[in-house]
Every structure is written in C-alpha cells, then in structure tokens.
Design an enzyme around this catalytic site. Structure first.
Site, mmCIF file in Angstrom:
data_model
loop_
_atom_site.group_PDB
_atom_site.id
_atom_site.type_symbol
_atom_site.label_atom_id
_atom_site.label_comp_id
_atom_site.label_asym_id
_atom_site.label_seq_id
_atom_site.Cartn_x
_atom_site.Cartn_y
_atom_site.Cartn_z
ATOM 1 N NE ARG A 1 -2.876 -0.319 3.447
ATOM 2 C CZ ARG A 1 -3.525 0.151 4.291
ATOM 3 N NH1 ARG A 1 -4.913 0.718 3.936
ATOM 4 N NH2 ARG A 1 -3.141 0.514 5.452
ATOM 5 C CG ASP A 2 3.499 4.487 1.625
ATOM 6 O OD1 ASP A 2 3.263 5.145 0.609
ATOM 7 O OD2 ASP A 2 3.941 4.802 2.790
ATOM 8 C CB ILE A 3 5.381 0.337 -3.622
ATOM 9 C CG1 ILE A 3 5.313 -0.807 -2.880
ATOM 10 C CG2 ILE A 3 6.693 0.469 -4.589
ATOM 11 C CD1 ILE A 3 5.047 -2.024 -3.956
#
Length: 168
Positions: A43-45
């Site tokens: 969810r936060d690459i």
C-alpha cells in the site's frame, strides 16, 4: 542500509542508469511478488521506501507496518493509505488495495527512477485526497470521451460506410 533511498539518489545524482535500474528493481519487484504470494498488499511503495546501498548490492523495500492482509478476492477494501503521488487510482478512489495497486505504485517508482519526474502532477503536498480524487475522475471522464469525427480520418473519395469497412 548504508546508502540512500531512491528519492534521495535520484534527487542528488539524477535518473538511474540502466544497469542501476535493474540492480534496484529486480529485487524490489521480487519483494512485491513475495508479499502478493503471501497474501499481502504493501500500500505504500514509493521512492522513499526503496533503500539502496552505495554499491547497489543491498536493496530493500521498507515501511511494511501498513501492509494489509488480502481477503479471498485478493484485495482489501478500507481507508486509502499511502503517498498520493504513487498511489493507484483504485486505491485513491475506492480504498481498494491489491497486488495490482502495488504493481501500479512500483511502475510509478520505475518511471521516476528513469526520468527523475513523477508521471502525474497531482499529489502536491498541499493537495488533499479529495482534490486528487476529483482530478482522477475528471481525467477518466475526458479519457473515455470519444469524438467520433476523430475515429475515421476524412477522405475525399470514400464515404463514411466505405471507411468503416476498410477500417481506416
């Protein structure tokens, strides 16, 4: 990791060379694939979450505390989380996280690594999630709007029916 994150590296030294690109993104893509195979979405690459050693021998995907377990459908519906600049449209609009939304974010990071720029100009620090949602909805509406007069180039001899048959 004794080195920099991808954002620092690109900001300070410019876009990655092709050999550097592969040294960074083969392990990062493998890390994303591992998460997906284990049933998680990161969810936060983003560039800040990709750490690179000075010699490129150690590359890590970090910030896993917000990874979520996927349901039977292979997705997670919930509050949108992550960096707006790298977030997939379905995550921004619907809060739907999946391995595909992580691949989208990975692609944004790859684009950034090779060009030094983000592919879209939304997601500035002062923008809210709601303003970005409105921008994406507007882009989708404009993208899917088709002007039929532009589908078939004008031709002085062929009629419209002839052009459709010839698929010009």
């Amino acid at each position: 990791v004794d080195g920099k994150n991808l954002e620092e590296r690109v900001s300070n030294e410019g876009p990655l060379k092709l050999d550097e690109f592969f040294k960074v993104f083969v392990p990062i893509a493998n890390a994303q694939l591992f998460l997906a195979n284990e049933g998680y979405a990161h969810r936060d690459i983003k560039p800040n979450n990709i750490l690179i050693s000075h010699d490129y021998k150690v590359v890590k995907l970090t910030d896993l505390q917000n990874a979520v377990r996927l349901d039977e459908s292979g997705s997670y519906m919930g509050e949108s989380y992550g960096s707006i600049k790298t977030m997939a449209p379905e995550l921004i609009l619907e809060g739907k996280a999946s391995p595909e939304s992580d691949v989208y974010s990975l692609g944004v990071c790859m684009y950034y690594a090779l060009t030094g720029e983000m592919p879209y100009d939304y997601g500035q620090k002062d923008e809210t999630l709601e303003s970005v949602q409105a921008q994406i909805k507007e882009m989708r509406e404009n993208y899917y709007r088709i002007d039929e007069s532009k589908l078939v180039p004008p031709h002085p001899i062929l009629t419209l029916d002839d052009r459709r048959i010839l698929r010009l």
